[in-house]
Write a protein that holds these residues in place. Structure first.
Motif, PDB file in Angstrom:
ATOM      1  N   PHE A 136       0.827  -1.207   0.000  1.00  0.00           N
ATOM      2  CA  PHE A 136       0.000   0.000   0.000  1.00  0.00           C
ATOM      3  C   PHE A 136       0.861   1.257   0.000  1.00  0.00           C
ATOM      4  O   PHE A 136       0.623   2.197  -0.769  1.00  0.00           O
ATOM      5  CB  PHE A 136      -0.916  -0.010   1.226  1.00  0.00           C
ATOM      6  CG  PHE A 136      -1.590   1.303   1.484  1.00  0.00           C
ATOM      7  CD1 PHE A 136      -2.617   1.759   0.667  1.00  0.00           C
ATOM      8  CD2 PHE A 136      -1.183   2.107   2.539  1.00  0.00           C
ATOM      9  CE1 PHE A 136      -3.223   2.977   0.909  1.00  0.00           C
ATOM     10  CE2 PHE A 136      -1.777   3.331   2.782  1.00  0.00           C
ATOM     11  CZ  PHE A 136      -2.812   3.764   1.967  1.00  0.00           C
ATOM     12  N   THR A 152       0.859   2.550  -4.203  1.00  0.00           N
ATOM     13  CA  THR A 152      -0.352   3.318  -4.516  1.00  0.00           C
ATOM     14  C   THR A 152      -0.096   4.797  -4.291  1.00  0.00           C
ATOM     15  O   THR A 152       0.702   5.166  -3.424  1.00  0.00           O
ATOM     16  CB  THR A 152      -1.526   2.865  -3.630  1.00  0.00           C
ATOM     17  OG1 THR A 152      -1.224   3.173  -2.257  1.00  0.00           O
ATOM     18  CG2 THR A 152      -1.770   1.361  -3.783  1.00  0.00           C
ATOM     19  N   GLY A 196      -0.876   5.712  -0.714  1.00  0.00           N
ATOM     20  CA  GLY A 196       0.162   5.192   0.178  1.00  0.00           C
ATOM     21  C   GLY A 196       1.440   6.001   0.110  1.00  0.00           C
ATOM     22  O   GLY A 196       2.079   6.261   1.137  1.00  0.00           O
TER      23      GLY A 196
END
Length: 216
Positions: free
Chosen positions: A182, A186, A189
Motif C-alpha cells: 500500500f 499506490t 500510500g
C-alpha cells in the motif's frame, strides 16, 4: 508531500514518485546523522581544549617558557599548531587563540586568549591564570554532563516515537496485511509515506533543536 502532489497532478508514474519520496527520506536521515556527528566532534574538541589548558598551565608552572609550552600543546593537539607558530614568530598570540576558538567546540579557547592577554598586560602569572581557566572549563563540562543527562530521556523518547511506525509495519505484516504494498505501490500510500517521513524528521529535528538550546 509536495513532490508526490506534483507527480500526481502531472501523471508521473508511481516509481518516480517513490524515488522522490525515498530521496527525501534519505536526505532527512543524512541531515540528522550529520548533526549527531558534528555534536560528537564538538564534544571531543571541548575535551581537547580542557586538556590543552591543563597542559599549558602545568608546563608554565614547571618553569617552561611560553614557546615550549605551546610547542608541547601543539604536539598533543595539532589544531593549535598555528598558535604555537604565532608565538615562535612573535605574533599576536591572543588573536591566534581567538581564531582557534571559532571552531565548533573550541569556544573555551576564547577564555585562554583572555587570560593570555590580561597576563601579559598586567604582568600576573600566566600559569595561575590558565589554571583558573582550566577549572572554569572543568566546571562547565560538569554542568554539560548534568544537562545532557537531563535531556537524555527526551531524546530517547523521540527516537522511540520515530521507531514506532516501523513496529506498526511489522505488526501489520504479521497480522496478514500488506502495508508495504500500500505504501510503496499506490498514490495514496506514497502520500502517506511522504507525510509520515516529513513529520517524523520534523519532530526529531525539533526535539534536537530544543535539546541543543537547553544545552547551550
Amino acid at each position: 508531500v509536495a513532490a508526490v502532489g506534483v507527480g500526481a497532478l502531472l501523471g508521473a508514474p508511481e516509481p518516480a514518485a517513490l524515488a522522490l519520496v525515498l530521496a527525501g527520506g534519505a536526505a532527512g536521515a543524512h541531515r540528522l546523522w550529520r548533526q549527531r556527528v558534528r555534536a560528537a566532534v564538538a564534544e571531543q574538541t571541548r575535551d581537547r581544549v580542557l586538556e590543552c589548558c591543563d597542559l599549558l598551565a602545568a608546563e608554565l608552572a614547571a618553569g617552561q617558557s611560553a614557546d615550549a609550552a605551546l610547542g608541547q600543546a601543539a604536539e598533543a593537539w595539532p589544531a593549535i599548531g598555528p598558535v604555537a607558530q604565532c608565538q615562535a614568530y612573535g605574533g599576536d598570540v591572543p588573536a591566534a587563540l581567538r581564531r582557534a576558538a571559532l571552531e565548533p567546540g573550541a569556544e573555551g579557547m576564547a577564555l585562554v586568549a583572555a587570560a593570555w592577554h590580561v597576563s601579559h598586560r598586567t604582568g600576573q602569572g600566566l600559569a595561575d591564570a590558565l589554571g583558573r581557566v582550566a577549572q572554569a572549563l572543568r566546571d562547565a563540562r560538569s554542568t554539560d554532563r548534568v544537562v545532557r543527562g537531563e535531556l537524555a530521556s527526551a531524546r530517547a523518547t523521540a527516537r522511540l516515537v520515530a521507531a514506532l511506525p516501523v513496529v506498526a509495519l511489522v505488526i501489520g505484516a504479521g497480522s496478514g496485511g500488506d502495508p508495504l504494498s500500500f505504501l510503496l505501490g499506490t498514490p495514496v500510500g506514497l502520500a502517506c509515506l511522504a507525510g509520515g517521513l516529513g513529520l517524523g524528521f520534523a519532530g526529531l529535528a525539533w526535539i534536537e533543536r530544543l535539546a541543543s538550546e537547553g544545552a547551550r
